[in-house]
Design an enzyme around this catalytic site. Structure first.
Site, PDB file in Angstrom:
ATOM      1  N   ARG A 299       1.600  -7.349   5.084  1.00 12.58           N
ATOM      2  CA  ARG A 299       2.883  -6.645   4.992  1.00 12.58           C
ATOM      3  C   ARG A 299       3.609  -6.563   6.322  1.00 12.58           C
ATOM      4  NH1 ARG A 299       1.467  -1.528   1.549  1.00 12.58           N
ATOM      5  NH2 ARG A 299       2.297  -0.485   3.381  1.00 12.58           N
TER       6      ARG A 299
ATOM      7  N   ASP B 211       3.851  -7.030  -3.783  1.00 11.75           N
ATOM      8  CA  ASP B 211       3.045  -7.534  -4.900  1.00 11.75           C
ATOM      9  C   ASP B 211       3.841  -8.402  -5.875  1.00 11.75           C
ATOM     10  OD1 ASP B 211       0.981  -6.108  -3.824  1.00 11.75           O
ATOM     11  OD2 ASP B 211       0.985  -4.515  -5.320  1.00 11.75           O
TER      12      ASP B 211
ATOM     13  N   ARG C   2      -2.143  -4.813  -6.601  1.00 11.76           N
ATOM     14  CA  ARG C   2      -2.723  -3.653  -7.279  1.00 11.76           C
ATOM     15  C   ARG C   2      -2.876  -3.886  -8.777  1.00 11.76           C
ATOM     16  NH1 ARG C   2      -1.470   1.856  -4.940  1.00 11.76           N
ATOM     17  NH2 ARG C   2       0.675   1.275  -4.522  1.00 11.76           N
TER      18      ARG C   2
ATOM     19  N   ARG D 271     -20.469 -22.065   4.021  1.00 17.00           N
ATOM     20  CA  ARG D 271     -20.475 -20.714   3.458  1.00 17.00           C
ATOM     21  C   ARG D 271     -19.460 -20.565   2.318  1.00 17.00           C
ATOM     22  NH1 ARG D 271     -20.183 -17.813   9.365  1.00 17.00           N
ATOM     23  NH2 ARG D 271     -22.426 -17.516   9.639  1.00 17.00           N
TER      24      ARG D 271
HETATM   25  O1  F6P Z   1       2.220  -1.450  -3.557  1.00 22.33           O
HETATM   26  C1  F6P Z   1       2.143  -2.375  -2.558  1.00 22.33           C
HETATM   27  C2  F6P Z   1       0.822  -2.293  -1.834  1.00 22.33           C
HETATM   28  O2  F6P Z   1       0.877  -3.129  -0.710  1.00 22.33           O
HETATM   29  C3  F6P Z   1      -0.395  -2.629  -2.697  1.00 22.33           C
HETATM   30  O3  F6P Z   1      -0.644  -3.999  -2.795  1.00 22.33           O
HETATM   31  C4  F6P Z   1      -1.486  -1.879  -1.969  1.00 22.33           C
HETATM   32  O4  F6P Z   1      -2.517  -1.535  -2.845  1.00 22.33           O
HETATM   33  C5  F6P Z   1      -0.794  -0.677  -1.477  1.00 22.33           C
HETATM   34  O5  F6P Z   1       0.564  -0.963  -1.367  1.00 22.33           O
HETATM   35  C6  F6P Z   1      -1.298  -0.170  -0.144  1.00 22.33           C
HETATM   36  O6  F6P Z   1      -0.649   0.997   0.157  1.00 22.33           O
HETATM   37  P1  F6P Z   1      -0.709   1.764   1.540  1.00 22.33           P
HETATM   38  O7  F6P Z   1       0.249   1.096   2.469  1.00 22.33           O
HETATM   39  O8  F6P Z   1      -0.280   3.145   1.197  1.00 22.33           O
HETATM   40  O9  F6P Z   1      -2.104   1.667   2.051  1.00 22.33           O
END
Ligand code: F6P
Length: 341
Positions: free
Chosen positions: A274, A127, A171, A162
């Site tokens: 990620r 983030d 977050r 669209r």
């Molecule tokens: O804190 C980093 C983050 O990727 C947030 O953006 C997201 O809300 C959260 O972790 C998701 O967490 P998890 O991997 O536990 O679902």
């Protein structure tokens, strides 16, 4: 000297580059031993550790995730866990710890430092919301992934006339949304820092559709309407009290279609942001962080976090870095706004 290294919280691309750098710098420059602690603080509580030599970290630079595993375990929730963690530090003769993680991991690092543990923090969050560092590694990779997704969504949005709603991570801070939105040419970006008025959003989209028959709206998962609340993906919290976000995209998509009459589709990029290989930028930043963290240990600078400031990697007190989440620079959001509608 023996160093322990652990990765805590949500994973992100570049963690293996940090681990590799910590091990290399430790062994090659200082002849320190390194122990990898598995699954964040959980491994320190359970004594789940493994020796990391040069061979163990070769070939991992480009790999996403973390070879050590991670968890959102909070040892501070339970006195017994803290005692076990401290005992294991002694048992495995760990002189200093490199804690790689976000706000939650760094909070624990500071608590341990205040109890006498020699710890250095390395900031990590997709983030990009840690105070005191210009960027965290993994963020650049996420922005690259989201930008590519927006490019792809553009062509299908245009063909079908669209609105495409793209929900991204973020977050407390909308860094991924703003940076990828600017790079991808988003027509609207909604972030946690700026509550949005749904009627205004729909009006802007309707106006745009008189000329351009498609729109891309990027929304951070933590964005909230002026008259509403955070949208949660489920009940309960993790051990640090974090709720699970997700779903604002669907809510928005439904409301936009209903109120504007424009056909709307929703894409939730989720953990794709990620996963996978880090960009060159993130590999380099992570490597620099890892090297500097070991140097900090050699200098006896504990209770500190490494951070990127302009061109330099500096040290700052963990205490200052965890005061609050780093919010999006409103000057940057101002630039994004020029392209709305
Ligand atoms: O804190 C980093 C983050 O990727 C947030 O953006 C997201 O809300 C959260 O972790 C998701 O967490 P998890 O991997 O536990 O679902």
């Amino acid at each position: 000297m023996r160093i322990g290294v652990l990765t805590g919280g949500g994973d992100c691309p570049g963690l293996n580059a940090v681990i590799r750098a910590v091990v290399r710098r430790s062994i090659v420059t200082y002849e320190y031993d390194v122990l990898g602690v598995r699954n964040g603080w959980k491994g320190m509580i359970d004594g789940d550790v493994e020796p990391l030599g040069l061979y163990a970290v070769s070939g991992i630079l480009h790999r996403g995730g973390t070879i050590l595993g991670t968890s959102r375990t909070n040892p501070m929730k339970n006195k017994d866990d803290v005692r076990r963690l401290m005992d294991n530090m002694q048992r495995y003769e760990i002189d200093a710890l490199c804690a790689v993680g976000g706000n939650d991991t760094l909070h624990v690092a500071l608590e341990l430092f205040n109890r006498g543990v020699k710890v250095v923090g390395i900031p990590k969050t997709i983030d990009n919301d840690i105070l005191g560092t210009d960027f965290t590694f993994g963020f650049n990779t996420a922005v690259t992934i989201v930008t590519e997704a927006i490019d792809r969504l553009h062509t299908t949005a245009e063909s079908h006339h669209r609105v495409m709603v793209v929900e991204v991570m973020g977050r407390h801070s909308g860094w991924i949304a703003v940076m990828s939105g600017i790079a991808g040419g988003a027509d609207m970006i909604l972030i946690p820092e700026v509550p949005f008025d749904l009627n205004k959003v729909c009006d802007t989209l309707k106006k745009r559709h008189k000329q351009k028959k498609f729109s891309i709206l990027v929304v951070a998962e933590g964005a909230v309407p002026t008259d509403g609340e955070l949208v949660l993906a489920g009940e309960g919290t993790d051990e640090f009290g974090n709720v699970r976000l997700g779903g604002i995209g669907q809510v928005l998509g439904h409301e936009i279609e209903k109120r504007s009459g424009i056909e709307t589709r929703v894409t939730i990029l989720g953990h794709i942001q990620r996963g996978g290989s880090p960009t060159a930028y993130d590999r380099i930043l992570a490597t620099r962080f890892g090297v500097r963290a070991v140097d900090a240990i050699a200098e006896g600078q504990f209770g500190k976090m490494v951070a990127l400031r302009s061109e330099d990697i500096v040290l700052l007190d963990i205490e200052k870095a965890i005061l609050e989440n780093k919010k999006v620079d409103m000057r940057l959001y101002g630039i994004a706004e020029i392209f709305f509608g």
